[in-house]
Design a protein around this motif. Structure first.
Motif, short mmCIF file in Angstrom:
data_model
loop_
_atom_site.label_atom_id
_atom_site.label_comp_id
_atom_site.label_asym_id
_atom_site.label_seq_id
_atom_site.Cartn_x
_atom_site.Cartn_y
_atom_site.Cartn_z
N LEU A 1 0.86 -1.18 0.00
CA LEU A 1 0.00 0.00 0.00
C LEU A 1 0.90 1.23 0.00
CD1 LEU A 1 -3.03 -0.80 0.13
CD2 LEU A 1 -1.63 -2.40 1.46
N VAL A 2 0.71 2.12 -0.97
CA VAL A 2 1.59 3.28 -1.13
C VAL A 2 0.79 4.56 -0.92
CG1 VAL A 2 3.27 4.41 -2.64
CG2 VAL A 2 2.87 1.94 -2.85
N VAL A 3 1.30 5.45 -0.07
CA VAL A 3 0.67 6.76 0.14
C VAL A 3 1.75 7.84 0.08
CG1 VAL A 3 -1.16 5.79 1.60
CG2 VAL A 3 0.90 6.71 2.67
N ASN A 4 1.31 9.05 -0.22
CA ASN A 4 2.20 10.21 -0.21
C ASN A 4 1.77 11.13 0.92
OD1 ASN A 4 3.54 12.74 -0.78
ND2 ASN A 4 3.88 11.98 -2.85
N ILE A 5 2.68 11.38 1.85
CA ILE A 5 2.37 12.17 3.04
C ILE A 5 1.96 13.60 2.68
CG2 ILE A 5 4.69 13.07 3.47
CD1 ILE A 5 2.32 11.60 6.13
N CYS B 1 -4.44 11.31 2.38
CA CYS B 1 -3.78 10.02 2.22
C CYS B 1 -4.36 8.96 3.16
CB CYS B 1 -2.27 10.14 2.39
SG CYS B 1 -1.71 10.73 4.00
N HIS B 2 -4.68 9.36 4.39
CA HIS B 2 -5.23 8.38 5.34
C HIS B 2 -6.61 7.91 4.91
CE1 HIS B 2 -7.54 7.33 9.05
NE2 HIS B 2 -6.51 6.52 9.18
N ALA B 3 -7.46 8.85 4.48
CA ALA B 3 -8.81 8.48 4.04
C ALA B 3 -8.75 7.58 2.81
CB ALA B 3 -9.62 9.73 3.74
N ASP B 4 -7.85 7.90 1.87
CA ASP B 4 -7.74 7.09 0.67
C ASP B 4 -7.23 5.69 0.99
OD1 ASP B 4 -7.62 7.25 -2.50
OD2 ASP B 4 -5.83 6.18 -1.82
#
Length: 224
Positions: free
Chosen positions: A116-120, A125-128
């Motif tokens: 799982l990849v997110v951009n801070i 980002c947390h909701a997605d």
């Protein structure tokens, strides 16, 4: 694929595992060869492609690295050696478009590992991440949460970054994901992504890759 009917979508997904098949050469000197699939999931701009490119730079044999595409899904076959095993990984980059969300459960049920990849820098980002995890339902046997990017260097931004990181850490703990943090592409480039994935998927697997030790891991022996 996103505009196809459900039957066509599932049929397309069933082809993903065979689009990049290969049999490693015994000349590699490994005691045994194994293969598995890795699902890479995240929003647009999260850094999925950058992560896969970083992983491909450490592939054991660039000549065996293959790229392909199936109905919007980007496929990348990478190879490495891990504890005496020859390893073939098929990275499946899932399109960020929400129209593909209904396909996540089948991908999750086939993959040995989910990244799982997110951009801070993305305030959502947390909701997605929570939305995509909910659609996955049951995660693969193991997974990584890769947090990329950074805010500005000001003290206020540093405080905001900590506030955004905290719920991501909670998600990682709740879903038993190993969290990796990279503030820059340079840091990501130095990371040993393939070894991190192998360490999760193949933990405690002997170099003979005895089938009994592969049960429940969604890992297959390749060739003899």
């Amino acid at each position: 694929l996103a505009q196809a009917d459900d039957g066509e979508r599932w049929a397309a997904l069933e082809t993903l595992g065979c689009k990049l098949s290969m049999t490693p050469s015994a000349e590699d000197g490994a005691a045994a060869f194994v293969s598995f699939q890795v699902a890479v999931v995240g929003a647009a701009g999260a850094g999925k492609t950058s992560l896969i490119r970083s992983a491909s730079s450490s592939s054991a044999d660039p000549n065996l690295t293959q790229e392909d595409e199936a109905d919007g899904f980007e496929l990348q076959k990478l190879t490495c050696s891990y504890n005496g095993l020859g390893v073939v990984m098929e990275f499946v980059e899932v399109p960020a478009d929400d129209r593909y969300l209904p396909l996540l459960p089948q991908l999750g049920s086939a993959a040995a590992c989910a990244i799982l990849v997110v951009n801070i820098a993305d305030p959502n980002c947390h909701a997605d991440l929570s939305k995509r995890l909910a659609m996955l339902g049951t995660l693969p046997p193991c997974g990584l949460l890769v947090v990329q990017g950074s805010l500005s260097s000001s003290a206020a931004a540093a405080g905001e970054e900590r506030r955004r990181l905290e719920p991501l850490r909670e998600v990682a703990a709740r879903w038993s994901l190993q969290l990796l943090r990279f503030e820059s592409l340079e840091q990501l480039g130095r990371a040993k992504i393939l070894q991190s994935v192998c360490g999760l998927v193949l933990r405690d697997v002997a170099d003979k890759a005895d089938p009994i030790h592969l049960l429940g891991r969604r890992v297959s022996r390749v060739g003899g």
